[in-house]
Design a protein around this motif. Structure first.
Motif, PDB file in Angstrom:
ATOM      1  N   LYS A  56       0.667  -1.123  -0.040  1.00 36.34           N
ATOM      2  CA  LYS A  56      -0.381   0.234   0.287  1.00 36.34           C
ATOM      3  C   LYS A  56       0.687   0.942  -0.035  1.00 36.34           C
ATOM      4  O   LYS A  56       0.648   2.408  -1.241  1.00 36.34           O
ATOM      5  N   LEU A  78      -6.274   4.670   7.597  1.00 41.61           N
ATOM      6  CA  LEU A  78      -6.832   3.075   6.993  1.00 41.61           C
ATOM      7  C   LEU A  78      -5.543   2.504   8.052  1.00 41.61           C
ATOM      8  O   LEU A  78      -4.786   2.272   8.171  1.00 41.61           O
ATOM      9  N   VAL A  79      -6.674   1.839   9.391  1.00 43.48           N
ATOM     10  CA  VAL A  79      -6.858   0.581   9.892  1.00 43.48           C
ATOM     11  C   VAL A  79      -6.097  -0.676   9.386  1.00 43.48           C
ATOM     12  O   VAL A  79      -7.874  -1.622   9.050  1.00 43.48           O
ATOM     13  N   GLN A  80      -5.003  -1.294   9.330  1.00 43.50           N
ATOM     14  CA  GLN A  80      -5.068  -3.001   9.084  1.00 43.50           C
ATOM     15  C   GLN A  80      -5.705  -3.814  10.559  1.00 43.50           C
ATOM     16  O   GLN A  80      -5.477  -3.583  11.392  1.00 43.50           O
ATOM     17  N   LEU A  81      -6.663  -4.952   9.119  1.00 40.20           N
ATOM     18  CA  LEU A  81      -7.374  -6.063   9.953  1.00 40.20           C
ATOM     19  C   LEU A  81      -6.527  -6.906   9.882  1.00 40.20           C
ATOM     20  O   LEU A  81      -6.428  -7.285   8.223  1.00 40.20           O
ATOM     21  N   ASP A 141     -11.575   2.466   3.897  1.00 42.42           N
ATOM     22  CA  ASP A 141     -11.684   1.482   4.280  1.00 42.42           C
ATOM     23  C   ASP A 141     -13.724   2.010   3.407  1.00 42.42           C
ATOM     24  O   ASP A 141     -13.670  -0.185   3.164  1.00 42.42           O
ATOM     25  N   LEU A 150     -15.844  -6.270   4.781  1.00 44.39           N
ATOM     26  CA  LEU A 150     -15.625  -5.054   4.033  1.00 44.39           C
ATOM     27  C   LEU A 150     -15.755  -5.840   2.466  1.00 44.39           C
ATOM     28  O   LEU A 150     -14.945  -5.347   1.814  1.00 44.39           O
ATOM     29  N   THR A 168      -7.891  -4.404  -5.618  1.00 44.54           N
ATOM     30  CA  THR A 168      -7.638  -3.763  -4.039  1.00 44.54           C
ATOM     31  C   THR A 168      -6.836  -2.935  -3.622  1.00 44.54           C
ATOM     32  O   THR A 168      -7.932  -1.605  -3.400  1.00 44.54           O
TER      33      THR A 168
END
Ligand code: GUN
Length: 289
Positions: A53, A95-98, A120, A169, A272
């Motif tokens: 990213k 964006l907080v990565q999950l 997101d 998501l 994505t």
């Protein structure tokens, strides 16, 4: 006739090139879209995604900062960082990565993000905007799937669409996007009674269940468009170090029946991040007025 193979890698490269041009134009007006990515903990897959990213955002001319926090980070510390990024005018997308490490509440974290910066598309405000037809930041993977579908089919009006999977998501927003595109939408999941029959009715089949090779070739309606969102690694064959990457669809069988199909890898996956950049440019433009 074998299916048309949908080249998500090429589509993604084209989209990123168009975004890089747009970003150049914005820089001339003094606007540099800024993306902040927060990664908590050491999940290896998340580390790979987050590096990609950051690299692709920079390649498109954007400002990108990654915040790498230890797994022991507290909810209050994370809330404080998000609060600072919400207030930072140089940041247009957060964006907080999950997934997050145990002990952190993903709902609370997402709700802390300013909806205007929610690239997101997971904030309840974004979810509500999408569901009610208001302009919305849309989750990146379903947005990418829609771009591929429109590229292959043009107008989707009247098509019977089946989404397999109901995640926040992917499956749920995908259903909303197909509905907004005038499809007749069914959302199937692990408790669906006769999944094969549901699949056989679908002109558009979007598989996002996270189960390797689940959709069989004889489940596909002849001529259907198949979008495979799954990325699963099979156990290694004897003598191999790594297993094969496969989708949720049995590609080799399905491509003999479908009209068009995405491969894994090289189909939905590359879309994505391109859509994350698209959302960041969109958020920056909206904020700049
Ligand atoms: N983890 C896997 N995919 C995603 C995504 O699209 N967004 C976030 N925030 N985390 C993810």
């Amino acid at each position: 006739m074998p299916a048309h193979i949908i080249d998500g890698k090429a589509f993604s490269a084209g989209l990123r090139a168009r975004l890089a041009d747009e970003v150049k134009g914005l820089a001339g007006r003094g606007l540099v879209p800024g993306l902040a990515v927060i990664l908590v903990g050491e999940d290896p897959a998340s580390q790979v995604y987050v590096r990609s990213k950051e690299r692709m955002a920079r390649e498109a001319g954007m400002a990108s900062t990654t915040y790498r926090l230890p797994a022991e980070t507290t909810q209050a510390e994370l809330d404080a960082l998000i609060g600072r990024l919400n207030a930072d005018e140089a940041v247009h997308g957060i964006l907080v990565q999950l997934p997050l490490p145990a002990g952190l509440d993903p709902h609370r974290v997402v709700e802390a993000i300013d909806p205007a910066k929610d690239v997101d598309g997971l904030h309840p405000v974004s979810v509500g905007n999408l569901a009610s037809g208001a302009p919305a930041l849309v989750p990146c993977t379903p947005k990418g799937c829609m771009m591929l579908l429109r590229d292959v089919l043009g107008d989707l009006t009247g098509a019977r669409a089946l989404v397999v999977g109901r995640s926040n998501l992917m499956g749920k927003p995908m259903g909303q996007l197909l509905l907004a595109a005038n499809c007749t939408v069914t959302v199937a999941h692990s408790r669906t009674r006769d999944l094969a029959e549901e699949c056989r009715r679908a002109d558009i089949l979007v598989a996002a269940a996270g189960r390797p090779l689940m959709v069989k070739g004889d489940w596909i309606k002849p001529g259907a468009t198949v979008i495979d969102v799954g990325i699963n690694r099979l156990p290694p064959e004897p003598g191999q170090e790594k297993g094969r990457l496969v989708g949720d669809v049995d590609f080799d069988a399905a491509k003999e029946v479908a009209g068009a199909i995405t491969p894994v890898p090289g189909g939905v996956g590359p879309m994505t991040i391109a859509c994350l950049l698209d959302n960041t440019v969109e958020a920056a433009c909206r904020m700049a007025g």
